[in-house]
Enzyme design. Structure first.
Site, PDB file in Angstrom:
ATOM      1  CE  LYS A  14      -2.417  -0.925   3.762  1.00 17.36           C
ATOM      2  NZ  LYS A  14      -1.773  -2.186   4.209  1.00 17.36           N
ATOM      3  NE  ARG A  89      -4.253  -1.169   9.886  1.00 17.88           N
ATOM      4  CZ  ARG A  89      -3.195  -0.562   9.348  1.00 17.88           C
ATOM      5  NH1 ARG A  89      -3.242   0.699   9.023  1.00 17.88           N
ATOM      6  NH2 ARG A  89      -2.095  -1.244   9.116  1.00 17.88           N
ATOM      7  NE  ARG A 128       7.440  -2.347   6.135  1.00 22.89           N
ATOM      8  CZ  ARG A 128       6.122  -2.174   5.959  1.00 22.89           C
ATOM      9  NH1 ARG A 128       5.653  -1.682   4.837  1.00 22.89           N
ATOM     10  NH2 ARG A 128       5.274  -2.515   6.900  1.00 22.89           N
ATOM     11  NE  ARG A 134       6.182   0.027   9.665  1.00 26.25           N
ATOM     12  CZ  ARG A 134       4.959   0.021   9.172  1.00 26.25           C
ATOM     13  NH1 ARG A 134       4.705   0.634   8.045  1.00 26.25           N
ATOM     14  NH2 ARG A 134       3.995  -0.615   9.799  1.00 26.25           N
ATOM     15  NE  ARG A 146       2.184  -4.493  11.272  1.00 26.59           N
ATOM     16  CZ  ARG A 146       3.138  -4.302  10.367  1.00 26.59           C
ATOM     17  NH1 ARG A 146       4.329  -4.845  10.537  1.00 26.59           N
ATOM     18  NH2 ARG A 146       2.902  -3.581   9.308  1.00 26.59           N
TER      19      ARG A 146
HETATM   20  P1  AMP Z   1       0.653   0.940   8.769  1.00 27.28           P
HETATM   21  O1  AMP Z   1       1.776   1.889   8.575  1.00 27.28           O
HETATM   22  O2  AMP Z   1      -0.587   1.327   7.996  1.00 27.28           O
HETATM   23  O3  AMP Z   1       1.047  -0.495   8.555  1.00 27.28           O
HETATM   24  O4  AMP Z   1       0.222   1.049  10.310  1.00 27.28           O
HETATM   25  C1  AMP Z   1       1.125   0.728  11.356  1.00 27.28           C
HETATM   26  C2  AMP Z   1       0.385   0.606  12.671  1.00 27.28           C
HETATM   27  O5  AMP Z   1      -0.264   1.843  12.980  1.00 27.28           O
HETATM   28  C3  AMP Z   1      -0.736  -0.425  12.706  1.00 27.28           C
HETATM   29  O6  AMP Z   1      -0.270  -1.742  12.984  1.00 27.28           O
HETATM   30  C4  AMP Z   1      -1.604   0.123  13.833  1.00 27.28           C
HETATM   31  O7  AMP Z   1      -1.006  -0.131  15.101  1.00 27.28           O
HETATM   32  C5  AMP Z   1      -1.515   1.622  13.589  1.00 27.28           C
HETATM   33  N1  AMP Z   1      -2.561   2.080  12.653  1.00 27.28           N
HETATM   34  C6  AMP Z   1      -2.369   2.655  11.432  1.00 27.28           C
HETATM   35  N2  AMP Z   1      -3.527   2.974  10.848  1.00 27.28           N
HETATM   36  C7  AMP Z   1      -4.496   2.578  11.729  1.00 27.28           C
HETATM   37  C8  AMP Z   1      -5.922   2.619  11.692  1.00 27.28           C
HETATM   38  N3  AMP Z   1      -6.586   3.109  10.625  1.00 27.28           N
HETATM   39  N4  AMP Z   1      -6.584   2.134  12.768  1.00 27.28           N
HETATM   40  C9  AMP Z   1      -5.944   1.643  13.853  1.00 27.28           C
HETATM   41  N5  AMP Z   1      -4.608   1.550  13.940  1.00 27.28           N
HETATM   42  C10 AMP Z   1      -3.876   2.028  12.884  1.00 27.28           C
END
Ligand code: AMP
Length: 193
Positions: A14, A89, A128, A134, A146
């Site tokens: 994404k 999400r 990654r 990260r 996750r």
């Molecule tokens: P991402 O960078 O989109 O993979 O998000 C990394 C982490 O941020 C996720 O595993 C969640 O802990 C948190 N996170 C990001 N977007 C959301 C969302 N829309 N709702 C809840 N937690 C989020």
């Protein structure tokens, strides 16, 4: 406005595809993961509140991300459209997003769902973890957490938008360029429809 959700499990590409798509279509990229990471980096109260949940691979509460998106929409009143990456999400977030957009006289135009096998997802995320800072990509255990959160809470978001006939599936394995072209084909068709 053309408002796009790029949907898929962690590691489905994404972030990578969002950057290419926003530059081709002039959309404003809104990644809740990036917004949360910048709160953590800035050691803000919000950042401190979400840090542990993110480190464990758990979702942060709906109210927090919905408020972040609400402010981001208000801060960019004159854009061609938004590309939502990593949001919504949960179905609660999807319903809140639909409401916020309708208050602004717009709506989700398309949900592009990237499909990638579980084995490939774990491989990409571990990779990654070796090259980025990260914290949630470092161990197989957190990655598994996750993916469980995705299956339990996030996969239902595509069902929400399927009801409105807005979801298109794209095979997310192969070269970055090939996947990008597949995504662009779907968007171009939707834009002229
Ligand atoms: P991402 O960078 O989109 O993979 O998000 C990394 C982490 O941020 C996720 O595993 C969640 O802990 C948190 N996170 C990001 N977007 C959301 C969302 N829309 N709702 C809840 N937690 C989020």
């Amino acid at each position: 406005m053309f408002n796009l959700i790029l949907f898929g499990p962690p590691g489905s590409g994404k972030g990578t595809q969002s950057e290419k798509l926003t530059s081709r279509y002039g959309l404003k990229h809104l990644s809740t993961g990036d917004l949360l990471r910048s709160e953590i980096a800035g050691e803000t109260p919000l950042g401190l509140a979400v840090k542990n949940l993110m480190a464990e691979g758990k979702l942060v509460p709906d109210e927090i991300v919905i408020e972040m998106i609400n402010s981001a929409l208000d801060n960019h009143p004159r854009v061609n459209g938004f590309l939502f990456d990593g949001f919504p999400r949960t179905t609660g977030q999807a319903e809140a997003l639909d409401k916020l957009l309708s208050q602004k006289g717009t709506k989700i135009s398309l949900v592009l769902a990237l499909q990638v096998s579980q084995q490939e997802l774990v491989k990409r995320l571990l990779n990654r973890g070796r090259t980025s800072d990260r914290i949630d990509d470092v161990s197989e255990e957190i990655i598994a957490a996750r993916i469980v959160e995705y299956e339990k809470k996030t996969s239902a978001v595509s069902e929400h938008y399927k009801k409105y006939g807005k979801v298109e599936y794209v095979h997310g394995e192969g070269s970055i360029e090939d996947i990008f072209e597949l995504l662009c084909d779907v968007i171009d068709k939707k834009m002229v429809a």
